[in-house]
Design an enzyme around this catalytic site. Structure first.
Site, mmCIF file in Angstrom:
data_model
loop_
_atom_site.group_PDB
_atom_site.id
_atom_site.type_symbol
_atom_site.label_atom_id
_atom_site.label_comp_id
_atom_site.label_asym_id
_atom_site.label_seq_id
_atom_site.Cartn_x
_atom_site.Cartn_y
_atom_site.Cartn_z
ATOM 1 N N GLU A 217 -39.331 4.615 31.623
ATOM 2 C CA GLU A 217 -38.430 5.309 32.542
ATOM 3 C C GLU A 217 -38.519 6.798 32.252
ATOM 4 O O GLU A 217 -38.740 7.186 31.111
ATOM 5 C CB GLU A 217 -36.975 4.866 32.313
ATOM 6 C CG GLU A 217 -36.710 3.407 32.611
ATOM 7 C CD GLU A 217 -35.297 2.990 32.172
ATOM 8 O OE1 GLU A 217 -34.508 3.856 31.763
ATOM 9 O OE2 GLU A 217 -35.013 1.793 32.230
ATOM 10 N N LYS A 219 -37.265 10.208 31.104
ATOM 11 C CA LYS A 219 -36.154 10.569 30.218
ATOM 12 C C LYS A 219 -35.559 11.864 30.759
ATOM 13 O O LYS A 219 -36.168 12.924 30.675
ATOM 14 C CB LYS A 219 -36.641 10.764 28.781
ATOM 15 C CG LYS A 219 -35.512 11.092 27.826
ATOM 16 C CD LYS A 219 -36.006 11.219 26.408
ATOM 17 C CE LYS A 219 -34.861 11.278 25.406
ATOM 18 N NZ LYS A 219 -33.934 12.386 25.639
ATOM 19 N N GLU A 269 -27.399 8.805 33.380
ATOM 20 C CA GLU A 269 -27.474 10.209 32.966
ATOM 21 C C GLU A 269 -27.157 11.081 34.182
ATOM 22 O O GLU A 269 -27.624 10.790 35.284
ATOM 23 C CB GLU A 269 -28.908 10.482 32.467
ATOM 24 C CG GLU A 269 -29.132 11.828 31.837
ATOM 25 C CD GLU A 269 -29.001 11.826 30.309
ATOM 26 O OE1 GLU A 269 -28.508 10.832 29.726
ATOM 27 O OE2 GLU A 269 -29.382 12.842 29.707
ATOM 28 N N PHE A 309 -29.599 3.669 34.639
ATOM 29 C CA PHE A 309 -30.669 2.908 33.992
ATOM 30 C C PHE A 309 -30.226 1.615 33.315
ATOM 31 O O PHE A 309 -31.044 0.920 32.725
ATOM 32 C CB PHE A 309 -31.493 3.774 33.033
ATOM 33 C CG PHE A 309 -30.684 4.607 32.060
ATOM 34 C CD1 PHE A 309 -30.042 4.023 30.991
ATOM 35 C CD2 PHE A 309 -30.599 5.973 32.243
ATOM 36 C CE1 PHE A 309 -29.318 4.786 30.096
ATOM 37 C CE2 PHE A 309 -29.862 6.767 31.356
ATOM 38 C CZ PHE A 309 -29.222 6.167 30.277
HETATM 39 P P1 AMP Z 1 -31.823 11.577 22.412
HETATM 40 O O1 AMP Z 1 -30.538 12.245 22.847
HETATM 41 O O2 AMP Z 1 -32.965 12.527 22.245
HETATM 42 O O3 AMP Z 1 -31.612 10.636 21.256
HETATM 43 O O4 AMP Z 1 -32.281 10.670 23.631
HETATM 44 C C1 AMP Z 1 -31.490 9.648 24.104
HETATM 45 C C2 AMP Z 1 -30.736 10.111 25.324
HETATM 46 O O5 AMP Z 1 -31.607 10.309 26.417
HETATM 47 C C3 AMP Z 1 -29.768 9.104 25.834
HETATM 48 O O6 AMP Z 1 -28.566 9.115 25.121
HETATM 49 C C4 AMP Z 1 -29.574 9.526 27.262
HETATM 50 O O7 AMP Z 1 -28.532 10.489 27.334
HETATM 51 C C5 AMP Z 1 -30.859 10.222 27.617
HETATM 52 N N1 AMP Z 1 -31.653 9.534 28.644
HETATM 53 C C6 AMP Z 1 -32.275 10.157 29.655
HETATM 54 N N2 AMP Z 1 -32.949 9.301 30.423
HETATM 55 C C7 AMP Z 1 -32.754 8.071 29.896
HETATM 56 C C8 AMP Z 1 -33.204 6.762 30.245
HETATM 57 N N3 AMP Z 1 -34.006 6.547 31.290
HETATM 58 N N4 AMP Z 1 -32.801 5.729 29.457
HETATM 59 C C9 AMP Z 1 -31.994 5.943 28.386
HETATM 60 N N5 AMP Z 1 -31.544 7.157 28.011
HETATM 61 C C10 AMP Z 1 -31.917 8.219 28.750
#
Ligand code: AMP
Length: 525
Positions: A217, A219, A269, A309
């Site tokens: 997916e 991000k 998101e 998502f």
């Molecule tokens: P990180 O904050 O770098 O640990 O990345 C995880 C975060 O990416 C999640 O908590 C979401 O806020 C964000 N995110 C963005 N797109 C997605 C997606 N397709 N699936 C899950 N999380 C996502």
């Protein structure tokens, strides 16, 4: 329960370094509480004025508190103040707002603290400042709750993921016991901790971790939301489970209009978007959340896009134990396919790489790779969700190298990488043996041996002259290195023949890059 007893408990907790003793002391204390004392007692023990899911805030600054304490007359001798008195007193302080609030808060706080003894004032001061210093972190408090209720600590931890409020979990544990804890699950309008992802170096790693088949997916670089809807009521929480419904009236309207189910909990998101729906930096989105007044203007100034998502519950039925593939199908049903994260289950590696490139080209951070058979694991960070981000690079100086083994025997193959520090020296930020061809290893070995200044038989320290371009996926705080930072998934992408050590990346630059990670995304829970 008298505050005096709470104060004695805290003193004893502070005095003992033993985890087991702390758990025992806290458990024994919890058992002696009346039902209505549990929320405040547990909140205070975790250094909170109110339980985590209680939206009230005290709004008393450090300076105001100091002023109140300074103005108090000498304390009474006997300690008759109870935890419930404190809870009521703090509620009265939280209640006042608007013009003149500060004066009223000072008065009410003065009344409350005026009734406390010197020792009690000290412990209440710590509660108010959120600085308990009793060494009873969340895990130990969970164990204490389990012990007090005669339950398995795992059961308490699980309940905490669903309720994200230890005060509430303690109330359930102590009044309903094991059956009560077992019955804790997903509930509408009670936010649960979101599932988290681990960082992967590249797509092939994700591919492998998920057994050769994975869903990708986009991000999105925005803010995580959890949306609950039942009938026409919609409420939204942030990743940290603060309610953000008021900041997102447009998202509420979308949910009310478009979702086809009696009740749902969705994970997604929100991203601030500019012209052509290009994502805007995270700071833009924060403007939206900071605005308390004139939210409508903020909605117009900072339009957001919603990407969903996951589907955690539908029509009253929790889906967290269903495989992610099934939850995605439910999500498609509920949304009619609208506002979904862009997604692909690639047939081969090339299709996956193309999708990753597409995500980057569209201005996103990278992709998430999700195991199709994975349940929704609240609050847990694991390999079932892997994030693959755009790699960044830094120019590092090789300051030492370890001798290789196996196929790399005879080579200096594991390079200690450093950046320039403020004092004109070099501060290590990681090691890597990745990225060079066999031929480059041979050449680099000869070159480093000529620069050797020390050799302990395993590691050869060299004079800092060779600069290499290093790709990494994240800068991490690290106690291991003097620099305080470590590059994750470091690999050499180029030998920078054109650069000398004086042109290498500086520690200051690395620090700025580290900070930028937070300004955009990757805030840790
Ligand atoms: P990180 O904050 O770098 O640990 O990345 C995880 C975060 O990416 C999640 O908590 C979401 O806020 C964000 N995110 C963005 N797109 C997605 C997606 N397709 N699936 C899950 N999380 C996502």
């Amino acid at each position: 329960m008298r505050v005096a007893e709470f104060q004695v408990l805290c003193r004893r907790l502070e005095a003992t370094p033993s985890r087991l003793a702390k758990v025992e002391l806290a458990a024994e204390f919890l058992q002696r509480l009346d039902v209505d004392e549990i929320p405040s007692a547990v909140a205070f023990l975790s250094g909170r004025v109110f339980p985590a899911s209680d939206p009230r805030v005290l709004e008393v600054s450090w300076a105001t508190l100091a002023e109140v304490l300074h103005a108090l007359v000498p304390p009474p001798a006997g300690g008759s103040l109870t935890l419930l008195d404190v809870a009521r007193g703090l509620a009265a302080v939280a209640e006042v707002s608007g013009p003149g609030a500060r004066r009223a808060k000072v008065e009410r706080l003065g009344e409350l603290l005026g009734r406390a003894t010197a020792d009690e004032r000290e412990i209440l001061r710590r509660v108010l400042l959120g600085e308990m210093r009793i060494g009873l972190h969340e895990g130990l408090l969970e164990e204490a709750i389990a012990r007090a209720a005669g339950a398995d600590p795992g059961l308490v931890r699980r309940a905490a993921l669903f309720r994200s409020d230890l005060a509430e979990v303690a109330r359930i544990a102590l009044t309903e016991g094991v059956p009560g804890l077992q019955a804790v699950g997903v509930r509408l309008f009670v936010p649960l901790l979101p599932m988290l992802a681990e960082l992967a170096g590249d797509l092939s790693e994700a591919w492998e971790a998920h057994g050769g088949r994975t869903a990708l997916e986009f991000k999105y670089d925005g803010a995580r939301i959890q949306l609950h809807k039942a009938g026409d009521q919609v409420r939204i929480w942030s990743r940290r489970l603060t309610e953000v419904t008021g900041s997102l009236p447009d998202v509420v309207a979308i949910a009310a209009r478009e979702l086809r189910a009696g009740s749902v909990i969705l994970d997604g998101e929100v991203v601030a978007v500019g012209p052509g729906d290009r994502p805007l930096p995270f700071q833009e989105l924060m403007r939206r959340f900071r605005r308390v007044h004139d939210v409508d203007a903020a909605v117009r100034e900072v339009p957001v896009a919603l990407y969903l998502f996951d589907c955690i519950l539908v029509d009253g039925r929790p889906l967290i134990d269903e495989p992610y593939g099934k939850r995605w199908e439910a999500l498609e049903q509920v949304t009619g396919g609208r506002r979904l994260a862009r997604r692909l289950v690639p047939g081969d590696a090339a299709a996956g790489e193309a999708f990753f490139a597409e995500a980057l080209a569209a201005g996103h951070e990278g992709v998430m790779a999700k195991a199709l058979d994975s349940p929704y694991a609240p609050g847990s960070r694991g390999k079932r969700w892997l994030k693959v981000k755009r790699a960044e690079t830094a120019d590092c100086v090789i300051v030492a190298a370890d001798r290789g083994s196996g196929r790399r025997r005879g080579w200096l193959s594991n390079y200690h990488l450093a950046v320039r520090d403020e004092a004109g020296g070099f501060a290590p930020v990681g090691k890597t043996f990745k990225g060079l061809t066999d031929r480059e290893f041979v050449e680099m070995t000869a070159r480093l041996q000529a620069l050797a200044v020390d050799d302990d038989g395993y590691t050869v320290t060299v004079s800092p002259e060779v600069v290499v371009e290093v790709a990494y996926n994240e800068i991490q705080r690290s106690p291991r290195y003097r620099s305080g930072f470590a590059l994750r998934f470091a690999r050499v992408t180029r030998i920078r023949e054109d650069k000398g050590p004086a042109q290498a990346t500086t520690l200051g630059e690395l620090r700025a890059l580290y900070e930028r990670q937070f300004a955009s995304k990757g805030r840790r829970g």
